[in-house]
Design a protein around this motif. Structure first.
Motif, PDB file in Angstrom:
ATOM      1  N   GLN A 200      16.467 -54.971   3.375  1.00  0.00           N
ATOM      2  CA  GLN A 200      15.505 -54.736   2.308  1.00  0.00           C
ATOM      3  C   GLN A 200      14.246 -54.035   2.827  1.00  0.00           C
ATOM      4  OE1 GLN A 200      15.889 -55.542  -0.956  1.00  0.00           O
ATOM      5  NE2 GLN A 200      17.854 -56.568  -0.763  1.00  0.00           N
ATOM      6  N   ALA A 201      13.552 -53.347   1.922  1.00  0.00           N
ATOM      7  CA  ALA A 201      12.279 -52.724   2.263  1.00  0.00           C
ATOM      8  C   ALA A 201      11.234 -53.799   2.547  1.00  0.00           C
ATOM      9  CB  ALA A 201      11.813 -51.832   1.114  1.00  0.00           C
ATOM     10  N   PRO A 202      10.245 -53.504   3.390  1.00  0.00           N
ATOM     11  CA  PRO A 202       9.204 -54.493   3.695  1.00  0.00           C
ATOM     12  C   PRO A 202       8.549 -55.079   2.450  1.00  0.00           C
ATOM     13  CG  PRO A 202       9.034 -52.655   5.210  1.00  0.00           C
ATOM     14  CD  PRO A 202      10.084 -52.287   4.202  1.00  0.00           C
ATOM     15  N   TYR A 203       8.348 -54.258   1.424  1.00  0.00           N
ATOM     16  CA  TYR A 203       7.687 -54.739   0.211  1.00  0.00           C
ATOM     17  C   TYR A 203       8.488 -55.855  -0.455  1.00  0.00           C
ATOM     18  CZ  TYR A 203       5.550 -54.812  -4.424  1.00  0.00           C
ATOM     19  OH  TYR A 203       4.927 -55.215  -5.576  1.00  0.00           O
ATOM     20  N   SER A 204       9.812 -55.784  -0.377  1.00  0.00           N
ATOM     21  CA  SER A 204      10.650 -56.836  -0.970  1.00  0.00           C
ATOM     22  C   SER A 204      10.407 -58.171  -0.283  1.00  0.00           C
ATOM     23  CB  SER A 204      12.130 -56.457  -0.870  1.00  0.00           C
ATOM     24  OG  SER A 204      12.406 -55.281  -1.611  1.00  0.00           O
ATOM     25  N   PHE A 205      10.252 -58.148   1.047  1.00  0.00           N
ATOM     26  CA  PHE A 205       9.935 -59.370   1.774  1.00  0.00           C
ATOM     27  C   PHE A 205       8.550 -59.884   1.381  1.00  0.00           C
ATOM     28  CE2 PHE A 205      13.050 -57.506   4.796  1.00  0.00           C
ATOM     29  CZ  PHE A 205      13.915 -58.581   4.891  1.00  0.00           C
ATOM     30  N   ILE A 206       7.596 -58.982   1.280  1.00  0.00           N
ATOM     31  CA  ILE A 206       6.223 -59.382   0.956  1.00  0.00           C
ATOM     32  C   ILE A 206       6.160 -60.063  -0.407  1.00  0.00           C
ATOM     33  CG2 ILE A 206       3.902 -58.513   0.458  1.00  0.00           C
ATOM     34  CD1 ILE A 206       4.411 -56.396   2.651  1.00  0.00           C
ATOM     35  N   GLN A 207       6.925 -59.545  -1.360  1.00  0.00           N
ATOM     36  CA  GLN A 207       6.974 -60.171  -2.691  1.00  0.00           C
ATOM     37  C   GLN A 207       7.481 -61.605  -2.595  1.00  0.00           C
ATOM     38  OE1 GLN A 207       9.346 -57.086  -4.790  1.00  0.00           O
ATOM     39  NE2 GLN A 207       7.642 -56.984  -6.226  1.00  0.00           N
ATOM     40  N   ILE A 208       8.512 -61.816  -1.768  1.00  0.00           N
ATOM     41  CA  ILE A 208       9.058 -63.161  -1.602  1.00  0.00           C
ATOM     42  C   ILE A 208       8.072 -64.057  -0.863  1.00  0.00           C
ATOM     43  CG2 ILE A 208      10.920 -64.529  -0.604  1.00  0.00           C
ATOM     44  CD1 ILE A 208      11.730 -62.912  -3.041  1.00  0.00           C
ATOM     45  N   PHE A 209       7.371 -63.503   0.129  1.00  0.00           N
ATOM     46  CA  PHE A 209       6.345 -64.291   0.820  1.00  0.00           C
ATOM     47  C   PHE A 209       5.322 -64.812  -0.175  1.00  0.00           C
ATOM     48  CE2 PHE A 209       6.848 -61.489   4.882  1.00  0.00           C
ATOM     49  CZ  PHE A 209       8.088 -62.055   5.134  1.00  0.00           C
ATOM     50  N   GLN A 210       4.918 -63.937  -1.102  1.00  0.00           N
ATOM     51  CA  GLN A 210       3.917 -64.322  -2.090  1.00  0.00           C
ATOM     52  C   GLN A 210       4.430 -65.448  -2.980  1.00  0.00           C
ATOM     53  OE1 GLN A 210       3.280 -60.493  -3.921  1.00  0.00           O
ATOM     54  NE2 GLN A 210       1.663 -59.912  -2.483  1.00  0.00           N
ATOM     55  N   LYS A 211       5.675 -65.341  -3.425  1.00  0.00           N
ATOM     56  CA  LYS A 211       6.264 -66.400  -4.263  1.00  0.00           C
ATOM     57  C   LYS A 211       6.345 -67.715  -3.489  1.00  0.00           C
ATOM     58  CE  LYS A 211       9.148 -63.444  -7.215  1.00  0.00           C
ATOM     59  NZ  LYS A 211      10.537 -63.135  -7.619  1.00  0.00           N
ATOM     60  N   ALA A 212       6.809 -67.627  -2.246  1.00  0.00           N
ATOM     61  CA  ALA A 212       6.958 -68.826  -1.429  1.00  0.00           C
ATOM     62  C   ALA A 212       5.609 -69.482  -1.166  1.00  0.00           C
ATOM     63  CB  ALA A 212       7.653 -68.486  -0.117  1.00  0.00           C
ATOM     64  N   SER A 213       4.574 -68.663  -0.955  1.00  0.00           N
ATOM     65  CA  SER A 213       3.243 -69.216  -0.689  1.00  0.00           C
ATOM     66  C   SER A 213       2.656 -69.911  -1.899  1.00  0.00           C
ATOM     67  CB  SER A 213       2.312 -68.109  -0.211  1.00  0.00           C
ATOM     68  OG  SER A 213       2.004 -67.205  -1.266  1.00  0.00           O
ATOM     69  N   GLN A 214       2.978 -69.406  -3.081  1.00  0.00           N
ATOM     70  CA  GLN A 214       2.474 -70.036  -4.309  1.00  0.00           C
ATOM     71  C   GLN A 214       3.027 -71.453  -4.475  1.00  0.00           C
ATOM     72  OE1 GLN A 214       3.516 -67.201  -7.339  1.00  0.00           O
ATOM     73  NE2 GLN A 214       1.936 -65.732  -6.714  1.00  0.00           N
ATOM     74  N   ASP A 215       4.235 -71.664  -3.970  1.00  0.00           N
ATOM     75  CA  ASP A 215       4.833 -72.998  -4.037  1.00  0.00           C
ATOM     76  C   ASP A 215       4.068 -73.997  -3.185  1.00  0.00           C
ATOM     77  OD1 ASP A 215       6.794 -71.922  -5.643  1.00  0.00           O
ATOM     78  OD2 ASP A 215       8.278 -71.735  -4.036  1.00  0.00           O
TER      79      ASP A 215
END
Length: 217
Positions: A200-215
């Motif tokens: 995946q592109a780096p941005y796809s990982f960053i989006q998931i990082f953001q979701k995971a951090s919100q949890d």
């Protein structure tokens, strides 16, 4: 735990991969780019888990070009061209020559490295993939394994590699645990919840990082 408090949130990444998989290397580099771009927000814990794309490959290895031609036929050149472009995008050149061999021993070495620290494990994964996918060396070659272990500071590697049963049960267990529900690699699982497949592109990982951090709020 909020980043506004001055403490970074922990992002755990479980990666299922094979050391002969070019897309796993590209995925590794893109993950690392995403991690680097968000290092002010998060701390990361990355752990590598085994997957064998072709358990029938012999330990002595076979010609990589011949193997690809037999497996992919007329699609081979197009696939190699796509891999070359992907490697260039992360600053490397794909080595399509040399031999390709069974990856079990490389996974056993990764298992040993993980017991001595995740940084060491990552260094071993990096070295093995560089050897196989850019330098056209065979990851089942004993000398390649030992040199990789030495460069990463792995203790007890010679005895471990020379004992075919060392770490075998753990590898089999992890392949069942992490690989039974996926059809290909690389596969990423973030904080035991969010999953991504492919390079995946780096941005796809960053989006998931953001979701995971919100949890974690």
């Amino acid at each position: 735990m909020s980043s506004s408090s001055g403490l970074k949130k922990l992002i755990r990444v479980d990666v299922v991969s094979d050391t002969i998989c070019p897309w796993c290397f590209v995925g590794k580099k893109r993950l690392e780019k995403a991690m680097d771009e968000t290092k002010e927000l998060y701390t990361f814990e990355v752990q590598w888990h085994p997957f064998m794309l072709d358990p029938t490959l012999p330990k002595e290895g076979i010609d990589k070009n011949e193997y690809h031609r037999n497996k992919f036929g007329l699609r081979t050149q197009g696939l190699v061209d796509n891999i070359n472009k992907a490697f260039e995008s992360v600053g490397f050149h794909f080595g399509s020559g040399g031999k390709i061999g069974n990856t079990l021993d490389s996974h056993r070495l990764i298992e040993l490295a993980g017991r001595q620290g995740l940084d060491k494990q990552n260094a071993v994964v990096e070295s093995l993939m560089i050897n196989c996918l850019t330098q056209e060396k065979c990851v089942s070659d004993r000398e390649v394994l030992l040199n990789t272990a030495e460069s990463a500071g792995i203790e007890g590697a010679t005895e471990w590699i020379d004992n075919p049963n060392a770490g075998l049960k753990e590898i089999q267990s992890k392949m069942e645990k992490y690989g039974h529900s996926i059809s290909g690699v690389p596969h990423f699982k973030i904080n035991d919840k969010y999953e991504l497949s492919g390079a995946q592109a780096p941005y796809s990982f960053i989006q998931i990082f953001q979701k995971a951090s919100q949890d974690l709020d």
